[in-house]
Motif scaffolding. Structure first.
Motif, PDB file in Angstrom:
ATOM      1  N   PHE A 107       0.821  -1.204   0.000  1.00  0.00           N
ATOM      2  CA  PHE A 107       0.000   0.000   0.000  1.00  0.00           C
ATOM      3  C   PHE A 107       0.856   1.257   0.000  1.00  0.00           C
ATOM      4  O   PHE A 107       0.418   2.301  -0.455  1.00  0.00           O
ATOM      5  CB  PHE A 107      -0.924   0.032   1.216  1.00  0.00           C
ATOM      6  CG  PHE A 107      -2.063  -0.947   1.153  1.00  0.00           C
ATOM      7  CD1 PHE A 107      -2.186  -1.864   0.128  1.00  0.00           C
ATOM      8  CD2 PHE A 107      -3.010  -0.952   2.149  1.00  0.00           C
ATOM      9  CE1 PHE A 107      -3.234  -2.751   0.079  1.00  0.00           C
ATOM     10  CE2 PHE A 107      -4.068  -1.842   2.115  1.00  0.00           C
ATOM     11  CZ  PHE A 107      -4.181  -2.748   1.069  1.00  0.00           C
ATOM     12  N   LEU A 108       2.049   1.162   0.501  1.00  0.00           N
ATOM     13  CA  LEU A 108       2.920   2.324   0.600  1.00  0.00           C
ATOM     14  C   LEU A 108       3.678   2.587  -0.700  1.00  0.00           C
ATOM     15  O   LEU A 108       4.209   3.673  -0.894  1.00  0.00           O
ATOM     16  CB  LEU A 108       3.913   2.142   1.744  1.00  0.00           C
ATOM     17  CG  LEU A 108       3.285   1.915   3.118  1.00  0.00           C
ATOM     18  CD1 LEU A 108       4.360   1.604   4.136  1.00  0.00           C
ATOM     19  CD2 LEU A 108       2.478   3.130   3.539  1.00  0.00           C
ATOM     20  N   SER A 109       3.727   1.585  -1.576  1.00  0.00           N
ATOM     21  CA  SER A 109       4.521   1.744  -2.794  1.00  0.00           C
ATOM     22  C   SER A 109       3.661   1.722  -4.057  1.00  0.00           C
ATOM     23  O   SER A 109       4.177   1.475  -5.134  1.00  0.00           O
ATOM     24  CB  SER A 109       5.561   0.623  -2.864  1.00  0.00           C
ATOM     25  OG  SER A 109       4.914  -0.640  -2.933  1.00  0.00           O
ATOM     26  N   LEU A 151       1.154  -8.224   1.676  1.00  0.00           N
ATOM     27  CA  LEU A 151       0.011  -8.809   0.981  1.00  0.00           C
ATOM     28  C   LEU A 151       0.431  -8.933  -0.487  1.00  0.00           C
ATOM     29  O   LEU A 151       0.189  -8.040  -1.297  1.00  0.00           O
ATOM     30  CB  LEU A 151      -1.226  -7.918   1.111  1.00  0.00           C
ATOM     31  CG  LEU A 151      -1.821  -7.764   2.498  1.00  0.00           C
ATOM     32  CD1 LEU A 151      -2.983  -6.779   2.478  1.00  0.00           C
ATOM     33  CD2 LEU A 151      -2.287  -9.095   3.036  1.00  0.00           C
ATOM     34  N   PRO A 152       1.069 -10.044  -0.833  1.00  0.00           N
ATOM     35  CA  PRO A 152       1.687 -10.144  -2.152  1.00  0.00           C
ATOM     36  C   PRO A 152       0.718 -10.147  -3.333  1.00  0.00           C
ATOM     37  O   PRO A 152       1.123  -9.899  -4.458  1.00  0.00           O
ATOM     38  CB  PRO A 152       2.455 -11.464  -2.078  1.00  0.00           C
ATOM     39  CG  PRO A 152       1.779 -12.240  -1.014  1.00  0.00           C
ATOM     40  CD  PRO A 152       1.262 -11.242  -0.041  1.00  0.00           C
ATOM     41  N   HIS A 153      -0.559 -10.398  -3.097  1.00  0.00           N
ATOM     42  CA  HIS A 153      -1.515 -10.475  -4.202  1.00  0.00           C
ATOM     43  C   HIS A 153      -2.372  -9.208  -4.323  1.00  0.00           C
ATOM     44  O   HIS A 153      -3.448  -9.241  -4.925  1.00  0.00           O
ATOM     45  CB  HIS A 153      -2.405 -11.704  -4.041  1.00  0.00           C
ATOM     46  CG  HIS A 153      -1.624 -12.978  -3.981  1.00  0.00           C
ATOM     47  ND1 HIS A 153      -0.876 -13.440  -5.039  1.00  0.00           N
ATOM     48  CD2 HIS A 153      -1.439 -13.859  -2.981  1.00  0.00           C
ATOM     49  CE1 HIS A 153      -0.280 -14.563  -4.698  1.00  0.00           C
ATOM     50  NE2 HIS A 153      -0.607 -14.830  -3.446  1.00  0.00           N
ATOM     51  N   THR A 154      -1.898  -8.107  -3.802  1.00  0.00           N
ATOM     52  CA  THR A 154      -2.628  -6.849  -3.846  1.00  0.00           C
ATOM     53  C   THR A 154      -2.932  -6.424  -5.283  1.00  0.00           C
ATOM     54  O   THR A 154      -3.985  -5.848  -5.546  1.00  0.00           O
ATOM     55  CB  THR A 154      -1.827  -5.742  -3.136  1.00  0.00           C
ATOM     56  OG1 THR A 154      -1.616  -6.155  -1.795  1.00  0.00           O
ATOM     57  CG2 THR A 154      -2.541  -4.431  -3.147  1.00  0.00           C
ATOM     58  N   ASN A 155      -2.053  -6.740  -6.200  1.00  0.00           N
ATOM     59  CA  ASN A 155      -2.247  -6.339  -7.603  1.00  0.00           C
ATOM     60  C   ASN A 155      -3.497  -6.958  -8.218  1.00  0.00           C
ATOM     61  O   ASN A 155      -4.014  -6.458  -9.206  1.00  0.00           O
ATOM     62  CB  ASN A 155      -1.039  -6.720  -8.448  1.00  0.00           C
ATOM     63  CG  ASN A 155       0.195  -5.940  -8.061  1.00  0.00           C
ATOM     64  OD1 ASN A 155       0.097  -4.881  -7.458  1.00  0.00           O
ATOM     65  ND2 ASN A 155       1.349  -6.462  -8.393  1.00  0.00           N
ATOM     66  N   TYR A 156      -3.984  -8.053  -7.649  1.00  0.00           N
ATOM     67  CA  TYR A 156      -5.151  -8.742  -8.191  1.00  0.00           C
ATOM     68  C   TYR A 156      -6.458  -8.293  -7.545  1.00  0.00           C
ATOM     69  O   TYR A 156      -7.527  -8.795  -7.896  1.00  0.00           O
ATOM     70  CB  TYR A 156      -5.001 -10.250  -8.017  1.00  0.00           C
ATOM     71  CG  TYR A 156      -3.759 -10.797  -8.662  1.00  0.00           C
ATOM     72  CD1 TYR A 156      -3.593 -10.763 -10.038  1.00  0.00           C
ATOM     73  CD2 TYR A 156      -2.736 -11.321  -7.893  1.00  0.00           C
ATOM     74  CE1 TYR A 156      -2.435 -11.254 -10.638  1.00  0.00           C
ATOM     75  CE2 TYR A 156      -1.578 -11.812  -8.479  1.00  0.00           C
ATOM     76  CZ  TYR A 156      -1.441 -11.781  -9.850  1.00  0.00           C
ATOM     77  OH  TYR A 156      -0.310 -12.264 -10.429  1.00  0.00           O
ATOM     78  N   PHE A 193      -2.882   9.370   4.555  1.00  0.00           N
ATOM     79  CA  PHE A 193      -2.522   8.047   5.065  1.00  0.00           C
ATOM     80  C   PHE A 193      -1.381   8.167   6.075  1.00  0.00           C
ATOM     81  O   PHE A 193      -1.422   7.576   7.155  1.00  0.00           O
ATOM     82  CB  PHE A 193      -2.124   7.143   3.894  1.00  0.00           C
ATOM     83  CG  PHE A 193      -1.798   5.743   4.294  1.00  0.00           C
ATOM     84  CD1 PHE A 193      -2.800   4.811   4.475  1.00  0.00           C
ATOM     85  CD2 PHE A 193      -0.484   5.352   4.491  1.00  0.00           C
ATOM     86  CE1 PHE A 193      -2.497   3.514   4.841  1.00  0.00           C
ATOM     87  CE2 PHE A 193      -0.177   4.069   4.862  1.00  0.00           C
ATOM     88  CZ  PHE A 193      -1.185   3.135   5.032  1.00  0.00           C
ATOM     89  N   GLU A 194      -0.371   8.934   5.724  1.00  0.00           N
ATOM     90  CA  GLU A 194       0.771   9.127   6.625  1.00  0.00           C
ATOM     91  C   GLU A 194       0.347   9.861   7.899  1.00  0.00           C
ATOM     92  O   GLU A 194       0.834   9.545   8.986  1.00  0.00           O
ATOM     93  CB  GLU A 194       1.896   9.877   5.911  1.00  0.00           C
ATOM     94  CG  GLU A 194       2.604   9.058   4.852  1.00  0.00           C
ATOM     95  CD  GLU A 194       3.243   7.796   5.414  1.00  0.00           C
ATOM     96  OE1 GLU A 194       3.741   7.815   6.561  1.00  0.00           O
ATOM     97  OE2 GLU A 194       3.243   6.777   4.698  1.00  0.00           O
ATOM     98  N   ASN A 195      -0.545  10.843   7.768  1.00  0.00           N
ATOM     99  CA  ASN A 195      -1.038  11.547   8.956  1.00  0.00           C
ATOM    100  C   ASN A 195      -1.791  10.594   9.884  1.00  0.00           C
ATOM    101  O   ASN A 195      -1.637  10.654  11.106  1.00  0.00           O
ATOM    102  CB  ASN A 195      -1.942  12.714   8.555  1.00  0.00           C
ATOM    103  CG  ASN A 195      -1.163  13.861   7.952  1.00  0.00           C
ATOM    104  OD1 ASN A 195       0.045  13.959   8.106  1.00  0.00           O
ATOM    105  ND2 ASN A 195      -1.864  14.720   7.237  1.00  0.00           N
TER     106      ASN A 195
END
Length: 74
Positions: free
Chosen positions: A9-11, A42-47, A23-25
């Protein structure tokens, strides 16, 4: 209390700078309240979006199947 934030989520590319700032706040606020933030994966975030577009219409059709014309008319 411990909370996990997925490193994916951060990248994310293309994330709106205002959203990332909020989000950072929120993260800093939680840390200030004593929440232990850990980075998880969460390696499957792209899906996620593709899965959503498959699951959402299926759920909608399953919910609308009760209006089949037998009980409620045509």
């Amino acid at each position: 209390m411990t909370a996990g934030i997925p490193k994916e989520f951060l990248s994310l590319e293309g994330i709106d700078p205002d959203v990332k700032k909020m989000f950072e706040n929120a993260r800093k606020t939680l840390e200030g309240l004593g929440v232990d933030i850990k980075e998880i994966s969460l390696p499957h975030t792209n899906y996620a979006v593709a899965a959503y577009y498959i699951i959402a219409p299926c759920e909608a059709s399953a919910n609308l199947a009760r209006f089949d014309g037998v009980r409620y008319g045509v």
